[in-house]
Design a protein around this motif. Sequence first.
Motif, mmCIF file in Angstrom:
data_model
loop_
_atom_site.group_PDB
_atom_site.id
_atom_site.type_symbol
_atom_site.label_atom_id
_atom_site.label_comp_id
_atom_site.label_asym_id
_atom_site.label_seq_id
_atom_site.Cartn_x
_atom_site.Cartn_y
_atom_site.Cartn_z
ATOM 1 N N TYR A 97 4.479 5.388 -37.996
ATOM 2 C CA TYR A 97 4.801 6.260 -39.129
ATOM 3 C C TYR A 97 3.735 7.326 -39.386
ATOM 4 O O TYR A 97 3.610 7.824 -40.499
ATOM 5 N N PHE A 98 2.953 7.671 -38.380
ATOM 6 C CA PHE A 98 1.956 8.730 -38.549
ATOM 7 C C PHE A 98 2.674 10.020 -38.919
ATOM 8 O O PHE A 98 3.559 10.494 -38.215
ATOM 9 N N LEU A 99 2.306 10.596 -40.063
ATOM 10 C CA LEU A 99 3.066 11.716 -40.621
ATOM 11 C C LEU A 99 2.859 13.013 -39.849
ATOM 12 O O LEU A 99 1.779 13.273 -39.328
ATOM 13 N N GLU A 100 3.921 13.819 -39.837
ATOM 14 C CA GLU A 100 3.778 15.209 -39.409
ATOM 15 C C GLU A 100 2.973 15.947 -40.487
ATOM 16 O O GLU A 100 2.807 15.463 -41.598
ATOM 17 N N GLU A 101 2.498 17.151 -40.168
ATOM 18 C CA GLU A 101 1.659 17.885 -41.113
ATOM 19 C C GLU A 101 2.396 18.249 -42.398
ATOM 20 O O GLU A 101 1.779 18.407 -43.448
ATOM 21 N N ASP A 102 3.726 18.380 -42.320
ATOM 22 C CA ASP A 102 4.497 18.752 -43.509
ATOM 23 C C ASP A 102 5.357 17.609 -44.039
ATOM 24 O O ASP A 102 6.263 17.824 -44.839
ATOM 25 N N ASN A 132 -3.471 9.866 -41.620
ATOM 26 C CA ASN A 132 -3.715 11.303 -41.415
ATOM 27 C C ASN A 132 -5.074 11.681 -41.982
ATOM 28 O O ASN A 132 -5.821 12.465 -41.380
ATOM 29 N N GLU A 133 -5.409 11.111 -43.122
ATOM 30 C CA GLU A 133 -6.668 11.438 -43.773
ATOM 31 C C GLU A 133 -7.851 10.751 -43.088
ATOM 32 O O GLU A 133 -8.930 11.352 -42.939
ATOM 33 N N ILE A 134 -7.663 9.496 -42.652
ATOM 34 C CA ILE A 134 -8.743 8.796 -41.951
ATOM 35 C C ILE A 134 -9.076 9.506 -40.635
ATOM 36 O O ILE A 134 -10.249 9.741 -40.315
ATOM 37 N N THR A 135 -8.036 9.850 -39.861
ATOM 38 C CA THR A 135 -8.298 10.501 -38.573
ATOM 39 C C THR A 135 -8.940 11.873 -38.759
ATOM 40 O O THR A 135 -9.772 12.293 -37.942
ATOM 41 N N LYS A 136 -8.580 12.567 -39.825
ATOM 42 C CA LYS A 136 -9.227 13.862 -40.108
ATOM 43 C C LYS A 136 -10.710 13.666 -40.389
ATOM 44 O O LYS A 136 -11.562 14.428 -39.892
ATOM 45 N N THR A 137 -11.035 12.656 -41.166
ATOM 46 C CA THR A 137 -12.448 12.369 -41.451
ATOM 47 C C THR A 137 -13.202 12.065 -40.171
ATOM 48 O O THR A 137 -14.311 12.576 -39.945
ATOM 49 N N VAL A 162 -3.365 9.815 -31.202
ATOM 50 C CA VAL A 162 -2.412 8.970 -31.934
ATOM 51 C C VAL A 162 -1.099 8.903 -31.161
ATOM 52 O O VAL A 162 -0.577 9.930 -30.725
ATOM 53 N N ILE A 163 -0.576 7.695 -30.986
ATOM 54 C CA ILE A 163 0.797 7.514 -30.506
ATOM 55 C C ILE A 163 1.641 7.215 -31.736
ATOM 56 O O ILE A 163 1.497 6.171 -32.371
ATOM 57 N N GLY A 164 2.498 8.179 -32.098
ATOM 58 C CA GLY A 164 3.317 8.055 -33.300
ATOM 59 C C GLY A 164 4.795 8.165 -32.977
ATOM 60 O O GLY A 164 5.176 8.608 -31.889
ATOM 61 N N GLY A 165 5.626 7.781 -33.931
ATOM 62 C CA GLY A 165 7.069 7.825 -33.723
ATOM 63 C C GLY A 165 7.661 9.199 -34.000
ATOM 64 O O GLY A 165 7.026 10.066 -34.604
ATOM 65 N N MET A 166 8.906 9.376 -33.561
ATOM 66 C CA MET A 166 9.628 10.634 -33.760
ATOM 67 C C MET A 166 10.521 10.610 -34.994
ATOM 68 O O MET A 166 11.235 11.580 -35.250
ATOM 69 N N MET A 167 10.496 9.504 -35.745
ATOM 70 C CA MET A 167 11.336 9.386 -36.942
ATOM 71 C C MET A 167 10.463 9.102 -38.160
ATOM 72 O O MET A 167 9.605 8.228 -38.125
ATOM 73 N N TYR A 227 12.143 12.070 -25.318
ATOM 74 C CA TYR A 227 11.551 10.745 -25.455
ATOM 75 C C TYR A 227 10.033 10.806 -25.596
ATOM 76 O O TYR A 227 9.391 9.808 -25.916
ATOM 77 N N PHE A 228 9.468 11.985 -25.351
ATOM 78 C CA PHE A 228 8.018 12.129 -25.425
ATOM 79 C C PHE A 228 7.656 13.588 -25.681
ATOM 80 O O PHE A 228 8.205 14.492 -25.053
ATOM 81 N N VAL A 229 6.757 13.828 -26.631
ATOM 82 C CA VAL A 229 6.252 15.175 -26.916
ATOM 83 C C VAL A 229 4.773 15.049 -27.279
ATOM 84 O O VAL A 229 4.398 14.213 -28.104
ATOM 85 N N LYS A 230 3.942 15.896 -26.670
ATOM 86 C CA LYS A 230 2.528 15.929 -27.021
ATOM 87 C C LYS A 230 2.265 17.173 -27.871
ATOM 88 O O LYS A 230 2.774 18.259 -27.578
ATOM 89 N N LYS A 231 1.462 17.015 -28.923
ATOM 90 C CA LYS A 231 1.152 18.139 -29.799
ATOM 91 C C LYS A 231 -0.219 17.931 -30.423
ATOM 92 O O LYS A 231 -0.847 16.881 -30.245
ATOM 93 N N LYS A 232 -0.658 18.921 -31.182
ATOM 94 C CA LYS A 232 -1.915 18.846 -31.913
ATOM 95 C C LYS A 232 -1.634 18.859 -33.407
ATOM 96 O O LYS A 232 -0.801 19.633 -33.880
ATOM 97 N N GLN A 233 -2.319 17.999 -34.168
ATOM 98 C CA GLN A 233 -2.319 18.074 -35.618
ATOM 99 C C GLN A 233 -3.768 18.165 -36.046
ATOM 100 O O GLN A 233 -4.491 17.165 -36.038
ATOM 101 N N GLY A 234 -4.200 19.384 -36.383
ATOM 102 C CA GLY A 234 -5.618 19.603 -36.618
ATOM 103 C C GLY A 234 -6.370 19.387 -35.321
ATOM 104 O O GLY A 234 -6.030 19.954 -34.281
#
Length: 412
Positions: free
Chosen positions: A9-14, A22-27, A37-42, A57-64
């Motif tokens: 359930y790792f959140l998208e940025e919006d 999200n906040e721990i990993t940013k710190t 992070v390996i997170g879900g698509m839902m 079935y798989f997408v790589k991206k950057k969040q920060g």
Amino acid sequence: MKILLLHQYFLEEDDPGGSRWNEITKTWTDLGHEVAVIGGMMHYNGNAKREEYKGKYFVKKKQGKVDVYRAHVSESYNSGFLGRLWGYFSFMFSSLWTGLFKVKGKYDVVIVTSPPLFVGISGYLIALFKRLPMVFEIRDLWPESAIDTGVLTNKWIIKLAYAVERFIYKKARLINVLTPAFFNTLRDKKGIATDKLIMIPNAADFSLSEDIVQTFDRSSFRKENGLEDKFVITYVGAHGVANHLDQLLEAGKLLEDTNILFLLIGQGMEKERLIKKADDMQVTNVRFHDPVPKRDVFKFILASEMGASVLKKVDTFKTVYSNKTFDYFSCQKPILMAIDGVSRELVEQAQAGTYVEPENASEYNRIIRAYLADPARLLREGQNGYIYAKENFDRKVLAERYLVEIQRIAHV
């Protein structure tokens, strides 16, 4: 350090919702560490994949600064119990495949956060093949919470869940729990050695609330959102079986002669039923609002008089801290706490709100009318909660403490 996190359930940025990780990993990345992070698509309250994930079935991206590997989750996830179960298993398989074949490079540790419990199997196998220590985090006692709310009734699945739980606890190098009650349960009832247990709880995000309040025009926001002349009690979170938000409809009905407005922000499997029930009951002071990003959540809280933390009246929930309690703390709002146990103790120790017996509409009625008659309590209890959380539940401080514990077992 290089850290690999599995979090369905790792959140998208919006995205709306619980943004603990999200906040721990940013710190951590701000401190110079590398995090993937390996997170879900839902989204956990969603009914479909985002357009960017349709047919994939798989997408790589950057969040920060964080590398995020999005892995498949079945779109039947919120269609009922069997759909939810298949959503868990689909991510278990897709996260394992992603961790073994898509995530490149060497890491120092694998962290798995649960629920869902079954992602612990993926984490264990990834840790095994990559020869890494595994940290397992328990955000909710599972399967107990699913059993107590009536979501999980099949005896074979219950048996399987307990077997998986025992296996993961045995294989984890370190287990983090989010509340003192979880710690006691694992030590006293599950037989987990205390040197394997740590407690890094949920926390308050002061940086966001303090940033917003600098330019926030509360009067204008209330006017724009139809909140003028209302005593607003905001609930933010899931609209699911575990929350039993019927109790807010029933309380609202008893308070229709006042200017109370219950504002319910979020999504979940029960929301459509709740909207229909509110219409059938002709409740005029409960308003449903679609989910909003975290920044807007804080604006609604800041524009309210109180925040509400609500769960079904079952014993398992006496062991949990509600995520949103800490958001209310950081926005200096007193809390209507409809969760017994450690959450009740937290608010009472902080002198930051009032416990109301879950599912007892007459108690809601009595307690809320007491606040209407004594508005000075709002400021006093809101400030108490802010100070208490600042001293004990600062997100940045706890994230740094978590890092120290991980470095200890990873020998970095």
